[in-house]
Design a protein around this motif. Structure first.
Motif, PDB file in Angstrom:
ATOM      1  N   ARG A 138      86.928  82.037  72.005  1.00 28.81           N
ATOM      2  CA  ARG A 138      86.434  83.080  72.912  1.00 28.81           C
ATOM      3  C   ARG A 138      87.268  84.338  72.701  1.00 28.81           C
ATOM      4  NH1 ARG A 138      88.251  81.731  77.966  1.00 28.81           N
ATOM      5  NH2 ARG A 138      89.666  80.234  77.042  1.00 28.81           N
ATOM      6  N   LEU A 139      86.672  85.482  73.047  1.00 30.87           N
ATOM      7  CA  LEU A 139      87.373  86.760  72.856  1.00 30.87           C
ATOM      8  C   LEU A 139      87.385  87.569  74.147  1.00 30.87           C
ATOM      9  CD1 LEU A 139      88.616  88.914  70.865  1.00 30.87           C
ATOM     10  CD2 LEU A 139      86.297  89.768  70.577  1.00 30.87           C
ATOM     11  N   LEU A 140      88.556  88.107  74.480  1.00 27.77           N
ATOM     12  CA  LEU A 140      88.680  89.046  75.609  1.00 27.77           C
ATOM     13  C   LEU A 140      89.109  90.388  75.035  1.00 27.77           C
ATOM     14  CD1 LEU A 140      88.977  89.544  78.776  1.00 27.77           C
ATOM     15  CD2 LEU A 140      91.402  89.066  78.425  1.00 27.77           C
ATOM     16  N   THR A 141      88.242  91.393  75.185  1.00 27.67           N
ATOM     17  CA  THR A 141      88.612  92.740  74.717  1.00 27.67           C
ATOM     18  C   THR A 141      89.102  93.530  75.916  1.00 27.67           C
ATOM     19  OG1 THR A 141      86.907  92.615  73.035  1.00 27.67           O
ATOM     20  CG2 THR A 141      87.784  94.788  73.499  1.00 27.67           C
ATOM     21  N   ASP A 142      90.268  94.124  75.779  1.00 33.68           N
ATOM     22  CA  ASP A 142      90.873  94.852  76.889  1.00 33.68           C
ATOM     23  C   ASP A 142      91.387  96.190  76.353  1.00 33.68           C
ATOM     24  OD1 ASP A 142      91.722  95.201  79.487  1.00 33.68           O
ATOM     25  OD2 ASP A 142      92.636  93.221  79.620  1.00 33.68           O
ATOM     26  N   VAL A 143      91.739  97.071  77.256  1.00 30.65           N
ATOM     27  CA  VAL A 143      92.162  98.408  76.818  1.00 30.65           C
ATOM     28  C   VAL A 143      93.436  98.836  77.544  1.00 30.65           C
ATOM     29  CG1 VAL A 143      91.483 100.844  76.603  1.00 30.65           C
ATOM     30  CG2 VAL A 143      89.750  99.073  76.452  1.00 30.65           C
ATOM     31  N   TYR A 144      94.407  99.298  76.766  1.00 28.39           N
ATOM     32  CA  TYR A 144      95.569  99.961  77.367  1.00 28.39           C
ATOM     33  C   TYR A 144      95.162 101.410  77.579  1.00 28.39           C
ATOM     34  CZ  TYR A 144     100.030 102.337  77.792  1.00 28.39           C
ATOM     35  OH  TYR A 144     101.049 103.128  78.236  1.00 28.39           O
ATOM     36  N   GLN A 145      95.328 101.900  78.786  1.00 28.39           N
ATOM     37  CA  GLN A 145      94.913 103.276  79.093  1.00 28.39           C
ATOM     38  C   GLN A 145      96.045 104.017  79.776  1.00 28.39           C
ATOM     39  OE1 GLN A 145      91.137 103.919  81.317  1.00 28.39           O
ATOM     40  NE2 GLN A 145      92.423 105.023  82.754  1.00 28.39           N
ATOM     41  N   ASP A 146      96.322 105.243  79.294  1.00 30.17           N
ATOM     42  CA  ASP A 146      97.334 106.090  79.934  1.00 30.17           C
ATOM     43  C   ASP A 146      96.792 107.512  80.009  1.00 30.17           C
ATOM     44  OD1 ASP A 146      99.535 107.468  80.817  1.00 30.17           O
ATOM     45  OD2 ASP A 146     100.818 106.969  79.115  1.00 30.17           O
ATOM     46  N   THR A 147      96.814 108.099  81.194  1.00 27.21           N
ATOM     47  CA  THR A 147      96.320 109.477  81.339  1.00 27.21           C
ATOM     48  C   THR A 147      97.427 110.425  81.805  1.00 27.21           C
ATOM     49  OG1 THR A 147      95.631 108.968  83.600  1.00 27.21           O
ATOM     50  CG2 THR A 147      93.946 108.773  81.887  1.00 27.21           C
ATOM     51  N   THR A 148      98.665 109.927  81.859  1.00 26.25           N
ATOM     52  CA  THR A 148      99.745 110.793  82.371  1.00 26.25           C
ATOM     53  C   THR A 148     100.941 110.903  81.425  1.00 26.25           C
ATOM     54  OG1 THR A 148     100.729 108.903  83.520  1.00 26.25           O
ATOM     55  CG2 THR A 148      99.202 110.280  84.802  1.00 26.25           C
ATOM     56  N   LEU A 149     100.860 110.273  80.263  1.00 26.27           N
ATOM     57  CA  LEU A 149     101.983 110.169  79.329  1.00 26.27           C
ATOM     58  C   LEU A 149     103.171 109.474  80.011  1.00 26.27           C
ATOM     59  CD1 LEU A 149     102.765 110.801  76.358  1.00 26.27           C
ATOM     60  CD2 LEU A 149     103.778 112.918  77.154  1.00 26.27           C
ATOM     61  N   GLU A 150     102.966 108.199  80.258  1.00 24.91           N
ATOM     62  CA  GLU A 150     104.012 107.376  80.887  1.00 24.91           C
ATOM     63  C   GLU A 150     105.199 107.229  79.929  1.00 24.91           C
ATOM     64  OE1 GLU A 150     102.758 103.760  82.747  1.00 24.91           O
ATOM     65  OE2 GLU A 150     100.728 104.536  82.975  1.00 24.91           O
ATOM     66  N   PRO A 151     106.377 106.830  80.458  1.00 24.30           N
ATOM     67  CA  PRO A 151     107.573 106.752  79.593  1.00 24.30           C
ATOM     68  C   PRO A 151     107.361 105.922  78.330  1.00 24.30           C
ATOM     69  CG  PRO A 151     108.177 106.443  81.887  1.00 24.30           C
ATOM     70  CD  PRO A 151     106.688 106.548  81.856  1.00 24.30           C
ATOM     71  N   TRP A 152     106.657 104.764  78.458  1.00 26.67           N
ATOM     72  CA  TRP A 152     106.505 103.954  77.246  1.00 26.67           C
ATOM     73  C   TRP A 152     105.600 104.643  76.227  1.00 26.67           C
ATOM     74  CZ3 TRP A 152     102.314 101.636  74.797  1.00 26.67           C
ATOM     75  CH2 TRP A 152     102.686 100.979  73.602  1.00 26.67           C
ATOM     76  N   THR A 153     104.552 105.312  76.680  1.00 29.63           N
ATOM     77  CA  THR A 153     103.646 106.008  75.750  1.00 29.63           C
ATOM     78  C   THR A 153     104.424 107.127  75.037  1.00 29.63           C
ATOM     79  OG1 THR A 153     101.832 105.590  77.286  1.00 29.63           O
ATOM     80  CG2 THR A 153     101.426 107.192  75.565  1.00 29.63           C
ATOM     81  N   LYS A 154     105.291 107.802  75.789  1.00 25.31           N
ATOM     82  CA  LYS A 154     106.096 108.891  75.211  1.00 25.31           C
ATOM     83  C   LYS A 154     106.991 108.313  74.102  1.00 25.31           C
ATOM     84  CE  LYS A 154     108.624 112.906  76.864  1.00 25.31           C
ATOM     85  NZ  LYS A 154     109.994 112.746  76.401  1.00 25.31           N
ATOM     86  N   THR A 155     107.656 107.188  74.412  1.00 27.01           N
ATOM     87  CA  THR A 155     108.514 106.536  73.421  1.00 27.01           C
ATOM     88  C   THR A 155     107.673 106.134  72.200  1.00 27.01           C
ATOM     89  OG1 THR A 155     109.815 105.640  75.231  1.00 27.01           O
ATOM     90  CG2 THR A 155     110.142 104.601  73.091  1.00 27.01           C
ATOM     91  N   PHE A 156     106.475 105.615  72.455  1.00 24.18           N
ATOM     92  CA  PHE A 156     105.577 105.180  71.377  1.00 24.18           C
ATOM     93  C   PHE A 156     105.230 106.367  70.464  1.00 24.18           C
ATOM     94  CE2 PHE A 156     100.990 104.965  70.238  1.00 24.18           C
ATOM     95  CZ  PHE A 156     101.005 103.889  69.361  1.00 24.18           C
ATOM     96  N   LEU A 157     104.845 107.516  71.059  1.00 18.22           N
ATOM     97  CA  LEU A 157     104.446 108.675  70.244  1.00 18.22           C
ATOM     98  C   LEU A 157     105.655 109.270  69.515  1.00 18.22           C
ATOM     99  CD1 LEU A 157     101.869 110.241  72.728  1.00 18.22           C
ATOM    100  CD2 LEU A 157     101.338 109.091  70.556  1.00 18.22           C
ATOM    101  N   GLU A 158     106.816 109.290  70.173  1.00 18.92           N
ATOM    102  CA  GLU A 158     108.029 109.788  69.498  1.00 18.92           C
ATOM    103  C   GLU A 158     108.373 108.888  68.312  1.00 18.92           C
ATOM    104  OE1 GLU A 158     109.984 111.910  73.437  1.00 18.92           O
ATOM    105  OE2 GLU A 158     110.761 109.961  72.787  1.00 18.92           O
ATOM    106  N   GLY A 159     108.179 107.584  68.505  1.00 21.53           N
ATOM    107  CA  GLY A 159     108.419 106.628  67.409  1.00 21.53           C
ATOM    108  C   GLY A 159     107.491 106.888  66.238  1.00 21.53           C
ATOM    109  N   ARG A 160     106.220 107.215  66.555  1.00 20.19           N
ATOM    110  CA  ARG A 160     105.255 107.534  65.486  1.00 20.19           C
ATOM    111  C   ARG A 160     105.722 108.781  64.713  1.00 20.19           C
ATOM    112  NH1 ARG A 160     103.755 102.668  66.043  1.00 20.19           N
ATOM    113  NH2 ARG A 160     101.565 102.184  65.859  1.00 20.19           N
ATOM    114  N   ALA A 161     106.196 109.797  65.453  1.00 15.87           N
ATOM    115  CA  ALA A 161     106.642 111.041  64.814  1.00 15.87           C
ATOM    116  C   ALA A 161     107.858 110.779  63.913  1.00 15.87           C
ATOM    117  CB  ALA A 161     106.981 112.078  65.881  1.00 15.87           C
TER     118      ALA A 161
END
Ligand SMILES: C[S@@+](CC[C@H](N)C(=O)[O-])C[C@H]1O[C@@H](n2cnc3c(N)ncnc32)[C@H](O)[C@@H]1O
Length: 254
Positions: free
Chosen positions: A186-209
């Motif tokens: 079976r498969l469960l498709t889910d989505v991580y969603q951020d609309t405020t640039l939370e601390p972890w998303t910021k760390t994630f994007l800085e890591g990409r850069a």
């Protein structure tokens, strides 16, 4: 790495993704559960709360350093459920056949060179009728608002291709479980969603850069301009980042 895993683990949207997946598997009270690639023990702690005193959670990881952190961070949870943490690879699990009710790997398979071998090992140590569950992000399914779409695509795709064994691992999980011999997938498709640039998303994007510079995809001024672009989008109230997560579960035939 340890800091980033804990930061990610605490994020509300990530907590929800994890819990929905554990419910989907499902993991119940008194079960014996293996987590392959447990890192700092974010999932181990959730599992301990689900299986309770009569259950058992075993976490394995290849990283000695992350396991040391996990031992400290799981101290409190170990008062409420049996927890064991061991250094081992998912490709050669040091457990007898049919030892667990369920075996899980959460955001691990995308890093693994031979995922079929790991899935087969997870199936081997799971009892007949037990479940093998895999959950991964899919880096071909990331959407993010930024004024420079071409540059964003170059950085996000370029980094993911160089960083993971299989950046599209998420969508491949059901096929992987079937190829390993599991049934009733079976498969469960889910989505991580951020609309405020939370601390972890910021760390994630800085890591990409940072990685984009290291991999020679862009120079430092371009990477800095790219990160500044997000600040503008956030200030305008227009920031959206979503990442698809795929959770697949299969049963070991009786
Ligand atoms: C992104 S982390 C996920 C940690 C944890 N599952 C979580 O969700 O917080 C991936 C982990 O898998 C481990 N790992 C990678 N390849 C592995 C393998 N072949 N066997 C066991 N662990 C592995 C890494 O050391 C790392 O701790």
């Amino acid at each position: 790495m340890a800091k980033s895993l804990e930061e990610r683990g605490r994020t509300r949207a990530q907590t929800r993704l994890r819990r929905r997946f554990l419910k989907f598997v499902p993991i119940g009270a008194s079960e014996r559960v293996l987590e392959v690639g447990c890192g700092t023990g974010v999932v181990v702690r959730d599992l301990a709360a689900r299986v309770g005193r009569r259950g058992e959670v075993v976490g394995v990881d290849v990283s000695r350093h992350l396991l040391e952190r996990a031992r400290v961070l799981c101290g409190e949870a170990a008062r409420h459920a049996r927890i064991a943490l061991r250094r081992a690879s998912g490709a050669a699990l040091p457990f007898a056949d049919d030892r667990f009710d369920a075996a899980l790997a959460i955001t691990v398979m995308l890093h693994v060179a031979d995922p079929l071998r790991v899935a087969r090992e997870m199936m081997r140590v799971t009892r007949p009728g037990g479940r093998v569950g895999l959950q991964d992000q899919d880096f071909g399914a990331v959407a993010v608002t930024h004024p420079d779409r071409t540059l964003t695509e170059r950085i996000m795709r370029g980094v993911a291709e160089r960083m993971y064994e299989e950046p599209h691992s998420g969508r491949r999980l059901p096929g992987l479980l079937r190829a390993a011999g599991l049934v009733d997938v079976r498969l469960l498709t889910d989505v991580y969603q951020d609309t405020t640039l939370e601390p972890w998303t910021k760390t994630f994007l800085e890591g990409r850069a940072e990685r984009a510079i290291r991999f020679g995809l862009v120079g430092t001024p371009t990477a800095e301009r790219w990160l500044d672009g997000f600040t503008e989008v956030v200030a305008a109230g227009a920031f959206v980042l979503t990442v698809n997560y795929y959770g697949a579960v299969g049963v070991k035939a009786r």
